[in-house]
Scaffold this motif. Structure first.
Motif, PDB file in Angstrom:
ATOM      1  N   HIS A 347      66.198  64.082  47.903  1.00 31.15           N
ATOM      2  CA  HIS A 347      67.200  64.934  48.567  1.00 31.15           C
ATOM      3  C   HIS A 347      66.984  65.018  50.080  1.00 31.15           C
ATOM      4  O   HIS A 347      67.384  65.993  50.714  1.00 31.15           O
ATOM      5  CB  HIS A 347      67.204  66.350  47.965  1.00 31.15           C
ATOM      6  CG  HIS A 347      67.523  66.372  46.501  1.00 31.15           C
ATOM      7  ND1 HIS A 347      68.736  65.956  45.991  1.00 31.15           N
ATOM      8  CD2 HIS A 347      66.769  66.753  45.432  1.00 31.15           C
ATOM      9  CE1 HIS A 347      68.733  66.091  44.671  1.00 31.15           C
ATOM     10  NE2 HIS A 347      67.556  66.555  44.312  1.00 31.15           N
ATOM     11  N   ILE A 348      66.380  64.002  50.647  1.00 34.04           N
ATOM     12  CA  ILE A 348      66.096  64.054  52.083  1.00 34.04           C
ATOM     13  C   ILE A 348      67.370  64.108  52.911  1.00 34.04           C
ATOM     14  O   ILE A 348      67.401  64.699  54.002  1.00 34.04           O
ATOM     15  CB  ILE A 348      65.218  62.855  52.510  1.00 34.04           C
ATOM     16  CG1 ILE A 348      64.627  63.117  53.897  1.00 34.04           C
ATOM     17  CG2 ILE A 348      65.985  61.540  52.452  1.00 34.04           C
ATOM     18  CD1 ILE A 348      63.567  62.128  54.307  1.00 34.04           C
ATOM     19  N   GLU A 349      68.458  63.525  52.392  1.00 36.94           N
ATOM     20  CA  GLU A 349      69.706  63.521  53.148  1.00 36.94           C
ATOM     21  C   GLU A 349      70.217  64.946  53.393  1.00 36.94           C
ATOM     22  O   GLU A 349      70.833  65.222  54.430  1.00 36.94           O
ATOM     23  CB  GLU A 349      70.766  62.676  52.426  1.00 36.94           C
ATOM     24  CG  GLU A 349      71.219  63.207  51.074  1.00 36.94           C
ATOM     25  CD  GLU A 349      70.276  62.862  49.930  1.00 36.94           C
ATOM     26  OE1 GLU A 349      70.583  63.254  48.779  1.00 36.94           O
ATOM     27  OE2 GLU A 349      69.233  62.217  50.175  1.00 36.94           O
ATOM     28  N   ARG A 350      69.931  65.847  52.458  1.00 38.10           N
ATOM     29  CA  ARG A 350      70.366  67.237  52.625  1.00 38.10           C
ATOM     30  C   ARG A 350      69.671  67.879  53.833  1.00 38.10           C
ATOM     31  O   ARG A 350      70.308  68.590  54.622  1.00 38.10           O
ATOM     32  CB  ARG A 350      70.056  68.030  51.356  1.00 38.10           C
ATOM     33  CG  ARG A 350      70.387  69.505  51.452  1.00 38.10           C
ATOM     34  CD  ARG A 350      70.139  70.217  50.143  1.00 38.10           C
ATOM     35  NE  ARG A 350      70.473  71.626  50.245  1.00 38.10           N
ATOM     36  CZ  ARG A 350      70.386  72.489  49.230  1.00 38.10           C
ATOM     37  NH1 ARG A 350      69.999  72.058  48.040  1.00 38.10           N
ATOM     38  NH2 ARG A 350      70.697  73.750  49.403  1.00 38.10           N
ATOM     39  N   PHE A 351      68.403  67.617  53.990  1.00 39.17           N
ATOM     40  CA  PHE A 351      67.656  68.236  55.074  1.00 39.17           C
ATOM     41  C   PHE A 351      67.859  67.497  56.390  1.00 39.17           C
ATOM     42  O   PHE A 351      67.786  68.107  57.468  1.00 39.17           O
ATOM     43  CB  PHE A 351      66.188  68.342  54.673  1.00 39.17           C
ATOM     44  CG  PHE A 351      66.019  69.138  53.411  1.00 39.17           C
ATOM     45  CD1 PHE A 351      66.206  70.502  53.416  1.00 39.17           C
ATOM     46  CD2 PHE A 351      65.750  68.502  52.204  1.00 39.17           C
ATOM     47  CE1 PHE A 351      66.096  71.243  52.249  1.00 39.17           C
ATOM     48  CE2 PHE A 351      65.640  69.232  51.031  1.00 39.17           C
ATOM     49  CZ  PHE A 351      65.811  70.607  51.047  1.00 39.17           C
ATOM     50  N   GLN A 352      68.158  66.203  56.320  1.00 41.56           N
ATOM     51  CA  GLN A 352      68.554  65.493  57.525  1.00 41.56           C
ATOM     52  C   GLN A 352      69.854  66.086  58.067  1.00 41.56           C
ATOM     53  O   GLN A 352      70.004  66.259  59.290  1.00 41.56           O
ATOM     54  CB  GLN A 352      68.717  63.997  57.228  1.00 41.56           C
ATOM     55  CG  GLN A 352      67.395  63.282  56.985  1.00 41.56           C
ATOM     56  CD  GLN A 352      67.585  61.860  56.474  1.00 41.56           C
ATOM     57  OE1 GLN A 352      68.567  61.549  55.810  1.00 41.56           O
ATOM     58  NE2 GLN A 352      66.629  60.996  56.780  1.00 41.56           N
ATOM     59  N   GLU A 353      70.773  66.420  57.180  1.00 40.37           N
ATOM     60  CA  GLU A 353      72.031  67.038  57.616  1.00 40.37           C
ATOM     61  C   GLU A 353      71.766  68.398  58.251  1.00 40.37           C
ATOM     62  O   GLU A 353      72.319  68.719  59.317  1.00 40.37           O
ATOM     63  CB  GLU A 353      72.973  67.189  56.415  1.00 40.37           C
ATOM     64  CG  GLU A 353      74.309  67.831  56.791  1.00 40.37           C
ATOM     65  CD  GLU A 353      75.220  67.990  55.595  1.00 40.37           C
ATOM     66  OE1 GLU A 353      76.373  68.450  55.806  1.00 40.37           O
ATOM     67  OE2 GLU A 353      74.820  67.682  54.455  1.00 40.37           O
ATOM     68  N   THR A 354      70.912  69.220  57.610  1.00 42.07           N
ATOM     69  CA  THR A 354      70.595  70.530  58.178  1.00 42.07           C
ATOM     70  C   THR A 354      69.982  70.389  59.565  1.00 42.07           C
ATOM     71  O   THR A 354      70.288  71.171  60.476  1.00 42.07           O
ATOM     72  CB  THR A 354      69.604  71.270  57.258  1.00 42.07           C
ATOM     73  OG1 THR A 354      70.190  71.473  55.974  1.00 42.07           O
ATOM     74  CG2 THR A 354      69.212  72.626  57.842  1.00 42.07           C
ATOM     75  N   LEU A 355      69.149  69.380  59.741  1.00 41.39           N
ATOM     76  CA  LEU A 355      68.467  69.180  61.010  1.00 41.39           C
ATOM     77  C   LEU A 355      69.274  68.358  62.015  1.00 41.39           C
ATOM     78  O   LEU A 355      68.799  68.049  63.095  1.00 41.39           O
ATOM     79  CB  LEU A 355      67.113  68.504  60.764  1.00 41.39           C
ATOM     80  CG  LEU A 355      66.076  69.428  60.119  1.00 41.39           C
ATOM     81  CD1 LEU A 355      65.065  68.650  59.316  1.00 41.39           C
ATOM     82  CD2 LEU A 355      65.381  70.273  61.181  1.00 41.39           C
ATOM     83  N   GLY A 356      70.505  68.001  61.652  1.00 35.71           N
ATOM     84  CA  GLY A 356      71.393  67.305  62.573  1.00 35.71           C
ATOM     85  C   GLY A 356      70.987  65.879  62.838  1.00 35.71           C
ATOM     86  O   GLY A 356      71.232  65.353  63.934  1.00 35.71           O
ATOM     87  N   VAL A 357      70.405  65.234  61.831  1.00 37.25           N
ATOM     88  CA  VAL A 357      69.934  63.854  61.986  1.00 37.25           C
ATOM     89  C   VAL A 357      70.746  62.946  61.056  1.00 37.25           C
ATOM     90  O   VAL A 357      70.989  63.317  59.899  1.00 37.25           O
ATOM     91  CB  VAL A 357      68.431  63.766  61.611  1.00 37.25           C
ATOM     92  CG1 VAL A 357      67.961  62.318  61.570  1.00 37.25           C
ATOM     93  CG2 VAL A 357      67.609  64.559  62.608  1.00 37.25           C
TER      94      VAL A 357
END
Length: 361
Positions: A347-357
């Motif tokens: 689920h790294i894509e979820r946290f990349q989205e939160t972090l604006g990456v």
């Protein structure tokens, strides 16, 4: 004037609550680490070089109005955060989200990015040179690490020792533990339950050097590399004055149903730091962060606060890239194929989205 919110801790809960409040408050996130670390994938990163870079995600894109301060909270009282650098931040609202600690490599114990990368390289190099690995602890960390090692180095013997009578704590069905045991056996992982070591291994953890240990049952285990996979703790020693009074013997904080620290209207705590009766995992930290953010917004606007309902026991426990077991209160038990699918990206894509990456998977 725009209200000020200081979020202490930049883990899963901290980044979620900070981003959620960025449009209504002057948000400052305090975090000593150079980047966000996706700890959910740390054990995969310890054996797979392709993941070693992915788990480090910069904070630069997290906030559009607020700021991230790379520092450590040294003393926190209601309304003020004193930093290790000597600076003091005033806060109309506080959100405490400093999470938990656990042994390397499930958590990386250094704040600098280069040093964290080196920790992972050292673990991977040690595993590559090892002729036998001993893991102490048959909880989620120990078993997931055992599965990762066995999948990456199938000829390296892996032994797991735990004083408890069963695999993994928590309220899970017999089917879950039976299939978990079957998969571990198929990977060649040896699990010794209900026993302890008479003395710890002589080499330091993560150091490749032959040793033997004896269990309380009299069995001798020979290996040349070992890791502790237990001993999770929380970071709350920075709390002072009336906030320190909310600390329980295990360091966690007593919170109300709205996730306010007991006795404090404008101080919230989320994630592993809280005493909520549930398994401490990233998913619960994120859900708590969403509720806490909604309640800060409600206090700012004068609306009604929301209550938080602890999550039922559930877990996604991978055993290498193609194995593992899952239990969810609604979906029930799921085996190796579905677990591997769920954990394919951690689920790294979820946290990349939160972090604006931009997503990398």
């Amino acid at each position: 004037m725009t209200p000020t919110v200081v979020v202490v801790g930049g883990g899963y809960g901290g980044i979620t609550v900070a981003r959620a409040l960025d449009d209504v408050a002057d948000v400052t996130l305090v975090e000593p680490k150079e980047t966000f670390v996706h700890n959910v994938a740390a054990l995969r990163a310890a054996v797979d070089p392709s993941w070693a870079e992915k788990i480090f995600i910069p904070y630069d894109g997290l906030l559009s109005r607020g700021r991230v301060v790379r520092d450590r909270a040294a003393r926190v009282t209601p309304g003020h955060v004193e930093l290790a650098s000597g600076a003091t931040l005033a806060a109309d609202y506080l959100v405490l989200a400093t999470g938990s600690t656990s042994p390397v490599p499930s958590r990386l114990d250094v704040p600098e990015l280069d040093a964290a990368r080196e920790r992972l390289r050292d673990v991977r190099d040690a595993l590559d040179r090892s002729s036998g690995v001993l893991l102490l602890g048959a909880g989620p960390i120990g078993l997931e690490f055992a599965g990762e090692i066995a999948a990456a180095w199938p000829t390296t013997p892996v032994t797991v020792v735990d004083r408890g009578p069963a695999l993994v704590g928590g309220r899970f069905p017999d089917e879950f533990r039976a299939d978990l045991g079957r998969q571990l056996d198929a990977l060649g992982v040896r699990v010794l339950l209900g026993t302890t070591l008479t003395a710890p291994p002589d080499p330091a953890p993560g150091t490749v050097r032959p040793f033997t240990v004896t269990t309380s049952a009299g069995e001798i285990i020979a290996a040349d590399l070992w890791f502790p996979c237990y001993g999770t703790g929380v970071e709350s020693g920075y709390l002072a004055d009336s906030l320190a009074a909310a600390r329980q013997p295990d360091g966690r904080l007593a919170v109300t149903g709205e996730l306010r620290v007991a006795g404090h209207e404008r101080v919230f705590a989320i994630g592993d730091l809280t005493n909520t009766p549930e398994l401490k995992m990233a998913r619960s930290a994120v859900q708590q962060a969403e509720v806490a953010a909604a309640n800060v917004r409600a206090l700012i606007s004068g609306d009604t606060l929301r209550g938080y309902t602890p999550l039922p026991d559930g877990i996604v426990l991978p055993l290498g890239p193609s194995g593992g077991v899952t239990y969810d209160a609604e979906a029930g038990f799921l085996g190796a194929e579905m677990t591997a699918r769920i954990k394919a990206t951690f689920h790294i894509e979820r946290f990349q989205e939160t972090l604006g990456v931009p997503a990398t998977v």
